[in-house]
Design a protein around this motif. Sequence first.
Motif, PDB file in Angstrom:
ATOM      1  N   GLN A   4       0.837  -1.110  -0.084  1.00  0.00           N
ATOM      2  CA  GLN A   4      -0.146   0.078   0.002  1.00  0.00           C
ATOM      3  C   GLN A   4       0.850   1.246  -0.065  1.00  0.00           C
ATOM      4  O   GLN A   4       2.042   1.313   0.379  1.00  0.00           O
ATOM      5  CB  GLN A   4      -0.889   0.026   0.825  1.00  0.00           C
ATOM      6  N   HIS A   5       0.152   2.290  -0.536  1.00  0.00           N
ATOM      7  CA  HIS A   5       1.173   3.467  -0.727  1.00  0.00           C
ATOM      8  C   HIS A   5       0.183   4.538  -0.662  1.00  0.00           C
ATOM      9  O   HIS A   5      -0.880   4.904  -1.293  1.00  0.00           O
ATOM     10  CB  HIS A   5       1.839   3.710  -1.986  1.00  0.00           C
ATOM     11  N   TRP A   6       0.217   5.641   0.300  1.00  0.00           N
ATOM     12  CA  TRP A   6      -0.388   6.695   0.390  1.00  0.00           C
ATOM     13  C   TRP A   6       0.423   7.998   0.286  1.00  0.00           C
ATOM     14  O   TRP A   6       1.595   8.142   0.637  1.00  0.00           O
ATOM     15  CB  TRP A   6      -0.990   7.041   1.961  1.00  0.00           C
ATOM     16  N   TRP A   7      -0.365   9.046  -0.115  1.00  0.00           N
ATOM     17  CA  TRP A   7       0.423  10.347  -0.473  1.00  0.00           C
ATOM     18  C   TRP A   7      -0.284  11.656   0.043  1.00  0.00           C
ATOM     19  O   TRP A   7      -1.649  11.480  -0.006  1.00  0.00           O
ATOM     20  CB  TRP A   7       0.480  10.417  -2.102  1.00  0.00           C
ATOM     21  N   ASN A   8       0.203  12.468   0.539  1.00  0.00           N
ATOM     22  CA  ASN A   8      -0.780  13.534   1.109  1.00  0.00           C
ATOM     23  C   ASN A   8      -1.000  14.843   0.354  1.00  0.00           C
ATOM     24  O   ASN A   8      -1.589  15.662   0.818  1.00  0.00           O
ATOM     25  CB  ASN A   8       0.281  14.382   2.157  1.00  0.00           C
ATOM     26  N   GLY A   9      -1.060  14.479  -0.897  1.00  0.00           N
ATOM     27  CA  GLY A   9      -1.451  15.294  -2.046  1.00  0.00           C
ATOM     28  C   GLY A   9      -0.733  16.641  -2.405  1.00  0.00           C
ATOM     29  O   GLY A   9      -1.319  17.485  -2.895  1.00  0.00           O
ATOM     30  N   ASP A  10       0.210  16.787  -1.596  1.00  0.00           N
ATOM     31  CA  ASP A  10       1.261  17.955  -1.878  1.00  0.00           C
ATOM     32  C   ASP A  10       2.156  17.700  -2.830  1.00  0.00           C
ATOM     33  O   ASP A  10       3.243  16.701  -2.741  1.00  0.00           O
ATOM     34  CB  ASP A  10       1.672  18.460  -0.549  1.00  0.00           C
ATOM     35  N   SER A  11       2.179  18.178  -4.133  1.00  0.00           N
ATOM     36  CA  SER A  11       3.098  18.082  -5.041  1.00  0.00           C
ATOM     37  C   SER A  11       4.575  18.765  -5.145  1.00  0.00           C
ATOM     38  O   SER A  11       5.369  18.458  -5.752  1.00  0.00           O
ATOM     39  CB  SER A  11       2.541  18.416  -6.701  1.00  0.00           C
ATOM     40  N   THR A  12       4.614  19.511  -3.987  1.00  0.00           N
ATOM     41  CA  THR A  12       6.242  20.443  -3.922  1.00  0.00           C
ATOM     42  C   THR A  12       7.006  19.535  -3.065  1.00  0.00           C
ATOM     43  O   THR A  12       6.650  18.583  -2.438  1.00  0.00           O
ATOM     44  CB  THR A  12       5.916  21.537  -2.958  1.00  0.00           C
ATOM     45  N   ARG A  13       8.187  19.361  -3.623  1.00  0.00           N
ATOM     46  CA  ARG A  13       9.189  18.609  -3.124  1.00  0.00           C
ATOM     47  C   ARG A  13       9.319  18.849  -1.579  1.00  0.00           C
ATOM     48  O   ARG A  13       9.503  17.691  -0.869  1.00  0.00           O
ATOM     49  CB  ARG A  13      10.671  19.075  -3.831  1.00  0.00           C
ATOM     50  N   ARG A  14       9.290  20.026  -1.148  1.00  0.00           N
ATOM     51  CA  ARG A  14       9.200  20.299   0.525  1.00  0.00           C
ATOM     52  C   ARG A  14       8.275  19.706   1.093  1.00  0.00           C
ATOM     53  O   ARG A  14       8.208  19.281   2.429  1.00  0.00           O
ATOM     54  CB  ARG A  14       9.517  21.462   0.691  1.00  0.00           C
ATOM     55  N   GLY A  15       6.728  19.812   0.599  1.00  0.00           N
ATOM     56  CA  GLY A  15       5.735  19.323   1.417  1.00  0.00           C
ATOM     57  C   GLY A  15       5.369  18.044   1.038  1.00  0.00           C
ATOM     58  O   GLY A  15       4.470  17.664   1.939  1.00  0.00           O
ATOM     59  N   ARG A  16       6.020  17.151   0.112  1.00  0.00           N
ATOM     60  CA  ARG A  16       5.552  15.800  -0.448  1.00  0.00           C
ATOM     61  C   ARG A  16       5.661  15.080   1.117  1.00  0.00           C
ATOM     62  O   ARG A  16       6.932  15.049   1.407  1.00  0.00           O
ATOM     63  CB  ARG A  16       6.014  15.540  -1.335  1.00  0.00           C
ATOM     64  N   ARG A  17       4.872  14.153   1.122  1.00  0.00           N
ATOM     65  CA  ARG A  17       4.850  13.019   2.028  1.00  0.00           C
ATOM     66  C   ARG A  17       4.471  11.916   1.505  1.00  0.00           C
ATOM     67  O   ARG A  17       3.277  11.907   1.033  1.00  0.00           O
ATOM     68  CB  ARG A  17       4.161  13.337   3.453  1.00  0.00           C
ATOM     69  N   ASP A  18       5.074  10.795   1.615  1.00  0.00           N
ATOM     70  CA  ASP A  18       4.506   9.550   1.567  1.00  0.00           C
ATOM     71  C   ASP A  18       4.821   8.253   2.483  1.00  0.00           C
ATOM     72  O   ASP A  18       5.656   8.473   3.474  1.00  0.00           O
ATOM     73  CB  ASP A  18       5.433   9.043   0.343  1.00  0.00           C
ATOM     74  N   VAL A  19       3.658   7.602   2.625  1.00  0.00           N
ATOM     75  CA  VAL A  19       3.802   6.240   3.733  1.00  0.00           C
ATOM     76  C   VAL A  19       3.542   4.951   2.734  1.00  0.00           C
ATOM     77  O   VAL A  19       2.823   5.087   2.048  1.00  0.00           O
ATOM     78  CB  VAL A  19       2.659   6.526   4.811  1.00  0.00           C
TER      79      VAL A  19
END
Length: 71
Positions: A4-19
């Motif tokens: 499974q992979h989740w993304w926080n929806g922020d496409s900026t490099r600094r703001g992007r988070r993935d789990v």
Amino acid sequence: MVEQHWWNGDSTRRGRRDVYIRTDGRCWSVEAQIGGESGRSRVQECPSRASAAILASAWRGNHPSWRELPS
């Protein structure tokens, strides 16, 4: 293999988070990544799929912007 992979929806490099929840068929792990592929990450081994799911949920928090991506 990514289960499974989740993304926080922020496409900026600094703001992007993935789990990610990953498995090799025997062992489970959860990875939290900050800043995209070239950013920082933390990996935690888990004894089961259930414990990996609990940890991934805790690391995502309850912010509504998180969305699951296809594995």
